[in-house]
Each structure stands twice: as structure tokens, then as C-alpha cells.
Write an enzyme that holds these catalytic residues in place. Structure first.
Site, mmCIF file in Angstrom:
data_model
loop_
_atom_site.group_PDB
_atom_site.id
_atom_site.type_symbol
_atom_site.label_atom_id
_atom_site.label_comp_id
_atom_site.label_asym_id
_atom_site.label_seq_id
_atom_site.Cartn_x
_atom_site.Cartn_y
_atom_site.Cartn_z
ATOM 1 N N SER A 8 32.363 38.489 41.084
ATOM 2 C CA SER A 8 32.314 37.356 40.154
ATOM 3 C C SER A 8 31.651 36.161 40.821
ATOM 4 O O SER A 8 30.878 35.440 40.184
ATOM 5 C CB SER A 8 33.729 36.982 39.706
ATOM 6 O OG SER A 8 34.301 38.044 38.990
ATOM 7 N N HIS A 51 34.618 45.441 37.166
ATOM 8 C CA HIS A 51 35.926 45.398 36.502
ATOM 9 C C HIS A 51 35.980 46.441 35.371
ATOM 10 O O HIS A 51 36.982 47.137 35.205
ATOM 11 C CB HIS A 51 36.182 44.007 35.903
ATOM 12 C CG HIS A 51 36.271 42.902 36.915
ATOM 13 N ND1 HIS A 51 35.591 41.720 36.804
ATOM 14 C CD2 HIS A 51 36.982 42.809 38.075
ATOM 15 C CE1 HIS A 51 35.877 40.933 37.830
ATOM 16 N NE2 HIS A 51 36.716 41.579 38.624
ATOM 17 N N ARG A 73 37.160 46.861 47.133
ATOM 18 C CA ARG A 73 35.759 46.999 47.539
ATOM 19 C C ARG A 73 35.612 47.141 49.041
ATOM 20 O O ARG A 73 34.711 47.805 49.526
ATOM 21 C CB ARG A 73 34.945 45.783 47.084
ATOM 22 C CG ARG A 73 34.591 45.804 45.622
ATOM 23 C CD ARG A 73 34.163 44.449 45.160
ATOM 24 N NE ARG A 73 35.271 43.510 45.284
ATOM 25 C CZ ARG A 73 35.224 42.247 44.912
ATOM 26 N NH1 ARG A 73 34.111 41.757 44.410
ATOM 27 N NH2 ARG A 73 36.280 41.469 45.037
ATOM 28 N N LYS A 83 43.144 25.552 39.381
ATOM 29 C CA LYS A 83 41.778 25.987 39.709
ATOM 30 C C LYS A 83 40.858 25.753 38.523
ATOM 31 O O LYS A 83 41.216 26.068 37.383
ATOM 32 C CB LYS A 83 41.766 27.484 40.030
ATOM 33 C CG LYS A 83 41.973 27.796 41.480
ATOM 34 C CD LYS A 83 41.515 29.226 41.741
ATOM 35 C CE LYS A 83 42.011 29.761 43.062
ATOM 36 N NZ LYS A 83 41.903 31.218 43.109
HETATM 37 P P1 ADP Z 1 41.392 37.876 41.597
HETATM 38 O O1 ADP Z 1 40.974 36.447 41.439
HETATM 39 O O2 ADP Z 1 42.803 38.129 41.192
HETATM 40 O O3 ADP Z 1 41.032 38.522 42.915
HETATM 41 P P2 ADP Z 1 39.098 39.101 40.329
HETATM 42 O O4 ADP Z 1 38.755 38.786 38.920
HETATM 43 O O5 ADP Z 1 38.172 38.578 41.375
HETATM 44 O O6 ADP Z 1 40.586 38.636 40.488
HETATM 45 O O7 ADP Z 1 39.206 40.677 40.527
HETATM 46 C C1 ADP Z 1 40.200 41.447 39.882
HETATM 47 C C2 ADP Z 1 40.335 42.799 40.556
HETATM 48 O O8 ADP Z 1 39.126 43.535 40.429
HETATM 49 C C3 ADP Z 1 40.619 42.728 42.050
HETATM 50 O O9 ADP Z 1 41.500 43.770 42.392
HETATM 51 C C4 ADP Z 1 39.275 42.954 42.675
HETATM 52 O O10 ADP Z 1 39.374 43.498 43.978
HETATM 53 C C5 ADP Z 1 38.695 43.970 41.702
HETATM 54 N N1 ADP Z 1 37.240 44.007 41.700
HETATM 55 C C6 ADP Z 1 36.377 42.975 41.596
HETATM 56 N N2 ADP Z 1 35.099 43.392 41.616
HETATM 57 C C7 ADP Z 1 35.152 44.746 41.760
HETATM 58 C C8 ADP Z 1 34.167 45.784 41.884
HETATM 59 N N3 ADP Z 1 32.869 45.497 41.860
HETATM 60 N N4 ADP Z 1 34.600 47.060 42.015
HETATM 61 C C9 ADP Z 1 35.923 47.330 42.059
HETATM 62 N N5 ADP Z 1 36.897 46.420 41.957
HETATM 63 C C10 ADP Z 1 36.524 45.139 41.814
#
Ligand code: ADP
Length: 150
Positions: A129, A18, A91, A42
Site C-alpha cells: 500500500s 490483499h 511477505r 492516523k
Molecule cells: P496493516 O496496516 O494492518 O499492516 P495492511 O493493509 O498494510 O494492514 O495489510 C493487511 C494484511 O495484508 C497484512 O497482513 C499484510 O502483511 C498483508 N499484505 C499486504 N500486502 C500483501 C501482499 N502483497 N501479499 C500478501 N499479503 C499482503
């Protein structure tokens, strides 16, 4: 006019992946607002208040990045913050399938709201995450995947 983007997510937790998306987003946008989305249906693993503090800590001294929590529609959150862009990371094809529909709906809800996708940097492609929550749950430190210390 300054280009403002919101970077929405659950950030449970906020990872190096992120962080990388935000840093690269700053090459495109004047300002990035990290939107920590709260979904009342959630249960989170990491407390949202704690996570907000940790994100602030990670971007300390960078006036172009701010953090806000929100509940409700991301498009509405963008509108309230005068942001015309949503920043998201991609990803893999699973991310793409999900993002494809959601970005179309967001543009529908808020005319002109464009989603800008950044393809993950290879070194963070495996950072998610959910995996970090597992690592933490089983007693290992996930610090090397995070831009702050837990
Ligand atoms: P959500 O629950 O809305 O999917 P996340 O917190 O899991 O939110 O992720 C937020 C954004 O960051 C999403 O667009 C996700 O694809 C992106 N993201 C998560 N991990 C990575 C990573 N390692 N590299 C690039 N983008 C990422």
C-alpha cells in the site's frame, strides 16, 4: 458450523496482494469478512468510505466476502462477528516480526482466536500500500496493482 475469518488491515489502499489473500483464504474459510480498520490517530491517504466502496466493487457477486469498517481491537471485531480466525498475509521477515507478536496478543485477548497466515504469491510480493500511495502521489496510475479502478 461455518468457518468465518476476518481479514483486518488499513487497506490504504486495498491491493491485488490483499485480493489474492482473500481469494486464497476462501479455499480455507466459508466466509471472509474484510475489516477496514480505522485508527483515529492516523491520517489516511485514501478515504475509508471510498475504499470500502472499492472493495465491495472488487468482490461484487461473491456472497462469501463482505466488508466492514471498525475501530478498536481486532480481536473484539472478530468476536462481534463470530469469527474464530484472523487471516493475514506474510511477505517477508519484517511482516513476520510484527505479526508474531500481534497474533499472540490476539489469542490472549480472545481465547482460541487463531491467526492463519498465507505467504504472498510471488507476483504480488512487491505490492505494498505504501508504494502505491507514492506512485499515486507522483501522478502515475496505480491501477495495475489494484483490483478496481480508482
Ligand atoms: P496493516 O496496516 O494492518 O499492516 P495492511 O493493509 O498494510 O494492514 O495489510 C493487511 C494484511 O495484508 C497484512 O497482513 C499484510 O502483511 C498483508 N499484505 C499486504 N500486502 C500483501 C501482499 N502483497 N501479499 C500478501 N499479503 C499482503
Amino acid at each position: 458450523m461455518s468457518r468465518i475469518a476476518v481479514f483486518p488491515g488499513s487497506f490504504d489502499p486495498f491491493t491485488n496482494g490483499h485480493y489474492d489473500v482473500v481469494q486464497r483464504g476462501l479455499k480455507i474459510f466459508d466466509e471472509v469478512i474484510i475489516g477496514l480498520g480505522i485508527n483515529p490517530n492516523k491520517t489516511r491517504y485514501f478515504d475509508s468510505k471510498l475504499m470500502e466502496e472499492k472493495i465491495v466493487e472488487a468482490f461484487k457477486g461473491n456472497s462469501k466476502v463482505s466488508v466492514k469498517t471498525y475501530s478498536g481491537l481486532t480481536a473484539e471485531f472478530a468476536r462481534e462477528n463470530q469469527a474464530k480466525y484472523i487471516l493475514r498475509g506474510l511477505r517477508n521477515t519484517t511482516d513476520f516480526e510484527y505479526e508474531n507478536t500481534i497474533s499472540q496478543i490476539n489469542r490472549d485477548l480472545f481465547e482460541g482466536l487463531e491467526t492463519v497466515f498465507l505467504i504472498t504469491s510471488p507476483e504480488y510480493a512487491a505490492v505494498s500500500s505504501s508504494v502505491i500511495r507514492e506512485v499515486h502521489k507522483f501522478g502515475k496510475s496505480p491501477d495495475k496493482y489494484l483490483p478496481y479502478k480508482l
